[in-house]
Design a protein around this motif. Structure first.
Motif, PDB file in Angstrom:
ATOM      1  N   LYS A   1       0.830  -1.213   0.000  1.00 25.72           N
ATOM      2  CA  LYS A   1       0.000   0.000   0.000  1.00 25.72           C
ATOM      3  C   LYS A   1       0.860   1.257   0.000  1.00 25.72           C
ATOM      4  CE  LYS A   1      -3.987  -1.997   2.370  1.00 25.72           C
ATOM      5  NZ  LYS A   1      -4.822  -1.974   3.585  1.00 25.72           N
ATOM      6  N   LEU A   2       1.938   1.236   0.774  1.00 23.89           N
ATOM      7  CA  LEU A   2       2.849   2.386   0.808  1.00 23.89           C
ATOM      8  C   LEU A   2       3.518   2.585  -0.547  1.00 23.89           C
ATOM      9  CD1 LEU A   2       4.481   1.846   4.323  1.00 23.89           C
ATOM     10  CD2 LEU A   2       2.972   3.744   3.665  1.00 23.89           C
ATOM     11  N   THR A   3       3.863   1.482  -1.208  1.00 23.79           N
ATOM     12  CA  THR A   3       4.465   1.575  -2.537  1.00 23.79           C
ATOM     13  C   THR A   3       3.496   2.210  -3.524  1.00 23.79           C
ATOM     14  OG1 THR A   3       5.850  -0.377  -2.159  1.00 23.79           O
ATOM     15  CG2 THR A   3       5.465   0.249  -4.444  1.00 23.79           C
ATOM     16  N   SER A   4       2.249   1.786  -3.471  1.00 25.95           N
ATOM     17  CA  SER A   4       1.234   2.348  -4.361  1.00 25.95           C
ATOM     18  C   SER A   4       1.023   3.833  -4.087  1.00 25.95           C
ATOM     19  CB  SER A   4      -0.084   1.590  -4.175  1.00 25.95           C
ATOM     20  OG  SER A   4      -1.102   2.140  -4.981  1.00 25.95           O
ATOM     21  N   LEU A   5       0.956   4.196  -2.812  1.00 27.40           N
ATOM     22  CA  LEU A   5       0.778   5.600  -2.440  1.00 27.40           C
ATOM     23  C   LEU A   5       1.965   6.436  -2.905  1.00 27.40           C
ATOM     24  CD1 LEU A   5      -0.890   7.737  -0.921  1.00 27.40           C
ATOM     25  CD2 LEU A   5       0.331   7.077   1.164  1.00 27.40           C
ATOM     26  N   TYR A   6       3.161   5.902  -2.737  1.00 25.33           N
ATOM     27  CA  TYR A   6       4.393   6.592  -3.159  1.00 25.33           C
ATOM     28  C   TYR A   6       4.315   6.961  -4.636  1.00 25.33           C
ATOM     29  CZ  TYR A   6       9.451   7.267  -3.870  1.00 25.33           C
ATOM     30  OH  TYR A   6      10.696   7.777  -4.189  1.00 25.33           O
ATOM     31  N   HIS A   7       3.893   6.026  -5.454  1.00 26.62           N
ATOM     32  CA  HIS A   7       3.855   6.281  -6.895  1.00 26.62           C
ATOM     33  C   HIS A   7       2.661   7.149  -7.298  1.00 26.62           C
ATOM     34  CE1 HIS A   7       7.337   3.877  -7.929  1.00 26.62           C
ATOM     35  NE2 HIS A   7       6.939   3.033  -7.011  1.00 26.62           N
ATOM     36  N   ASP A   8       1.571   7.075  -6.540  1.00 23.01           N
ATOM     37  CA  ASP A   8       0.446   7.983  -6.782  1.00 23.01           C
ATOM     38  C   ASP A   8       0.871   9.431  -6.544  1.00 23.01           C
ATOM     39  OD1 ASP A   8      -1.194   5.896  -7.438  1.00 23.01           O
ATOM     40  OD2 ASP A   8      -2.212   5.817  -5.488  1.00 23.01           O
ATOM     41  N   ILE A   9       1.662   9.646  -5.513  1.00 27.27           N
ATOM     42  CA  ILE A   9       2.133  10.989  -5.187  1.00 27.27           C
ATOM     43  C   ILE A   9       3.082  11.510  -6.270  1.00 27.27           C
ATOM     44  CG2 ILE A   9       3.566  12.313  -3.553  1.00 27.27           C
ATOM     45  CD1 ILE A   9       2.370  10.429  -1.365  1.00 27.27           C
ATOM     46  N   LYS A  10       3.981  10.657  -6.735  1.00 31.67           N
ATOM     47  CA  LYS A  10       4.902  11.066  -7.793  1.00 31.67           C
ATOM     48  C   LYS A  10       4.150  11.381  -9.083  1.00 31.67           C
ATOM     49  CE  LYS A  10       9.028   9.745  -8.181  1.00 31.67           C
ATOM     50  NZ  LYS A  10      10.285   9.040  -8.479  1.00 31.67           N
ATOM     51  N   THR A  11       3.127  10.598  -9.382  1.00 33.42           N
ATOM     52  CA  THR A  11       2.316  10.851 -10.573  1.00 33.42           C
ATOM     53  C   THR A  11       1.569  12.176 -10.440  1.00 33.42           C
ATOM     54  OG1 THR A  11       2.023   8.491 -11.002  1.00 33.42           O
ATOM     55  CG2 THR A  11       0.422   9.988 -11.982  1.00 33.42           C
ATOM     56  N   LYS A  12       1.047  12.432  -9.250  1.00 33.20           N
ATOM     57  CA  LYS A  12       0.340  13.688  -9.008  1.00 33.20           C
ATOM     58  C   LYS A  12       1.278  14.874  -9.207  1.00 33.20           C
ATOM     59  CE  LYS A  12      -3.211  13.668  -6.926  1.00 33.20           C
ATOM     60  NZ  LYS A  12      -4.637  13.533  -7.332  1.00 33.20           N
ATOM     61  N   ARG A  13       2.505  14.754  -8.700  1.00 35.10           N
ATOM     62  CA  ARG A  13       3.489  15.832  -8.865  1.00 35.10           C
ATOM     63  C   ARG A  13       3.788  16.075 -10.336  1.00 35.10           C
ATOM     64  NH1 ARG A  13       9.369  14.933  -6.364  1.00 35.10           N
ATOM     65  NH2 ARG A  13       9.278  13.231  -7.871  1.00 35.10           N
ATOM     66  N   GLU A  14       3.967  15.006 -11.092  1.00 31.67           N
ATOM     67  CA  GLU A  14       4.257  15.158 -12.515  1.00 31.67           C
ATOM     68  C   GLU A  14       3.087  15.807 -13.248  1.00 31.67           C
ATOM     69  OE1 GLU A  14       5.647  12.465 -16.368  1.00 31.67           O
ATOM     70  OE2 GLU A  14       5.499  11.570 -14.379  1.00 31.67           O
ATOM     71  N   ASP A  15       1.865  15.405 -12.889  1.00 33.37           N
ATOM     72  CA  ASP A  15       0.675  15.997 -13.517  1.00 33.37           C
ATOM     73  C   ASP A  15       0.607  17.492 -13.259  1.00 33.37           C
ATOM     74  OD1 ASP A  15      -0.055  13.525 -14.452  1.00 33.37           O
ATOM     75  OD2 ASP A  15      -1.554  13.144 -12.886  1.00 33.37           O
ATOM     76  N   ILE A  16       0.974  17.889 -12.051  1.00 31.77           N
ATOM     77  CA  ILE A  16       0.914  19.304 -11.699  1.00 31.77           C
ATOM     78  C   ILE A  16       1.907  20.113 -12.513  1.00 31.77           C
ATOM     79  CG2 ILE A  16       1.520  20.937  -9.838  1.00 31.77           C
ATOM     80  CD1 ILE A  16       0.075  19.001  -7.916  1.00 31.77           C
ATOM     81  N   PHE A  17       3.148  19.649 -12.604  1.00 32.65           N
ATOM     82  CA  PHE A  17       4.151  20.396 -13.360  1.00 32.65           C
ATOM     83  C   PHE A  17       3.836  20.401 -14.855  1.00 32.65           C
ATOM     84  CE2 PHE A  17       6.832  19.843  -9.541  1.00 32.65           C
ATOM     85  CZ  PHE A  17       7.237  21.161  -9.392  1.00 32.65           C
ATOM     86  N   THR A  18       3.332  19.294 -15.361  1.00 30.60           N
ATOM     87  CA  THR A  18       2.961  19.241 -16.776  1.00 30.60           C
ATOM     88  C   THR A  18       1.829  20.211 -17.074  1.00 30.60           C
ATOM     89  OG1 THR A  18       3.607  16.903 -16.922  1.00 30.60           O
ATOM     90  CG2 THR A  18       2.145  17.741 -18.625  1.00 30.60           C
ATOM     91  N   THR A  19       0.842  20.257 -16.197  1.00 31.61           N
ATOM     92  CA  THR A  19      -0.288  21.175 -16.381  1.00 31.61           C
ATOM     93  C   THR A  19       0.166  22.625 -16.326  1.00 31.61           C
ATOM     94  OG1 THR A  19      -1.805  19.562 -15.388  1.00 31.61           O
ATOM     95  CG2 THR A  19      -2.539  21.865 -15.472  1.00 31.61           C
ATOM     96  N   VAL A  20       1.082  22.930 -15.410  1.00 28.99           N
ATOM     97  CA  VAL A  20       1.594  24.301 -15.311  1.00 28.99           C
ATOM     98  C   VAL A  20       2.284  24.708 -16.608  1.00 28.99           C
ATOM     99  CG1 VAL A  20       3.333  25.756 -14.187  1.00 28.99           C
ATOM    100  CG2 VAL A  20       1.807  24.335 -12.806  1.00 28.99           C
ATOM    101  N   LEU A  21       3.119  23.828 -17.125  1.00 22.04           N
ATOM    102  CA  LEU A  21       3.857  24.140 -18.360  1.00 22.04           C
ATOM    103  C   LEU A  21       2.924  24.285 -19.558  1.00 22.04           C
ATOM    104  CD1 LEU A  21       7.100  21.965 -18.242  1.00 22.04           C
ATOM    105  CD2 LEU A  21       6.943  24.444 -18.261  1.00 22.04           C
ATOM    106  N   ASN A  22       1.904  23.449 -19.614  1.00 22.22           N
ATOM    107  CA  ASN A  22       1.019  23.452 -20.786  1.00 22.22           C
ATOM    108  C   ASN A  22      -0.013  24.566 -20.771  1.00 22.22           C
ATOM    109  OD1 ASN A  22       2.314  21.199 -21.806  1.00 22.22           O
ATOM    110  ND2 ASN A  22       0.823  19.751 -20.962  1.00 22.22           N
ATOM    111  N   ASN A  23      -0.107  25.295 -19.673  1.00 18.18           N
ATOM    112  CA  ASN A  23      -1.152  26.320 -19.568  1.00 18.18           C
ATOM    113  C   ASN A  23      -0.603  27.696 -19.230  1.00 18.18           C
ATOM    114  OD1 ASN A  23      -4.017  24.881 -19.652  1.00 18.18           O
ATOM    115  ND2 ASN A  23      -2.584  23.527 -18.568  1.00 18.18           N
ATOM    116  N   GLN A  24       0.696  27.917 -19.494  1.00 16.56           N
ATOM    117  CA  GLN A  24       1.261  29.245 -19.256  1.00 16.56           C
ATOM    118  C   GLN A  24       1.446  29.995 -20.565  1.00 16.56           C
ATOM    119  OE1 GLN A  24       1.832  30.620 -16.118  1.00 16.56           O
ATOM    120  NE2 GLN A  24       0.688  28.808 -15.514  1.00 16.56           N
TER     121      GLN A  24
END
Length: 209
Positions: free
Chosen positions: A186-209
């Motif tokens: 469960k911790l492994t899954s959560l770890y990767h969910d968090i990393k995916t969320k971080r990547e989504d945030i930075f990608t969204t920022v770059l694509n909408n500036q």
């Protein structure tokens, strides 16, 4: 049977099946244990290969993409994220301090050791668990803060924890009375969910500036 009981039964049965395999094949050649190791290796491979958008990439073009205040907000988010990811790794190491495959013993699910990591004898959270929840709260709250600076982020869900907990608190529902290997996964899954969320945030920022 409630969802938590089903999950516990599933893991116990899985561990018993592994035990049967251990009677026939040496642990180092056990294909079931190898599956756990393979899963962990695949996660690491994804980590190395994923092309994450980082603060460094934003910094190189900061003047044309984000303002100084927005950059500070993103740097804060990065620091909070890294702090949470490190804590999750520390919890995993507390459950299995050595190589994962060398610590799996189907005859000892290590439920008591698992509970001791997250809960005191009186049922309250341990210091490690209290920090875990606080860091998760900070991560999700900071996404909400970022959404005020970047309107494009409003499409991103702030939570990384599921809402259904069968009328229990989130930590108890997900980590209490489980085998150690279940909490580790469960911790492994959560770890990767968090990393995916971080990547989504930075990608969204770059694509909408």
């Amino acid at each position: 049977m409630n969802p938590k009981g089903i999950i516990i039964t599933f893991f116990i049965i899985s561990l018993l099946l592994i035990g049967m395999m251990f009677l026939i094949v040496d642990v180092r050649n056990n294909p079931v244990v190898d599956d756990f190791i393979t899963l962990e290796n695949e996660f690491e491979k994804v980590n190395q290969q994923e092309a994450e958008i980082t603060i460094d990439s934003l910094e190189s073009t900061r003047t044309s993409i984000v303002s100084k205040d927005q950059m500070i907000a993103l740097e804060t988010f990065t620091a909070i994220t890294e702090d949470l990811l490190t804590h999750i790794q520390n919890l995993q190491e507390a459950l299995y301090s050595k190589e994962l495959g060398e610590n799996i013993n189907p005859e000892t699910p290590r439920v008591e050791e698992n509970n001791a990591l997250f809960f005191k004898e009186n049922g309250t959270y341990t210091n490690e668990a209290t920090q875990f929840i606080a860091k998760l709260d900070a991560f999700e709250d900071n996404i909400r803060t970022l959404q005020k600076s970047f309107s494009a982020l409003n499409v991103i869900k702030t939570e990384v924890r599921q809402s259904y907990t069968n009328n229990q608190d989130w930590l108890s529902y997900n980590f209490k009375d489980f085998p150690a290997i279940a909490s580790y996964v469960k911790l492994t899954s959560l770890y990767h969910d968090i990393k995916t969320k971080r990547e989504d945030i930075f990608t969204t920022v770059l694509n909408n500036q």
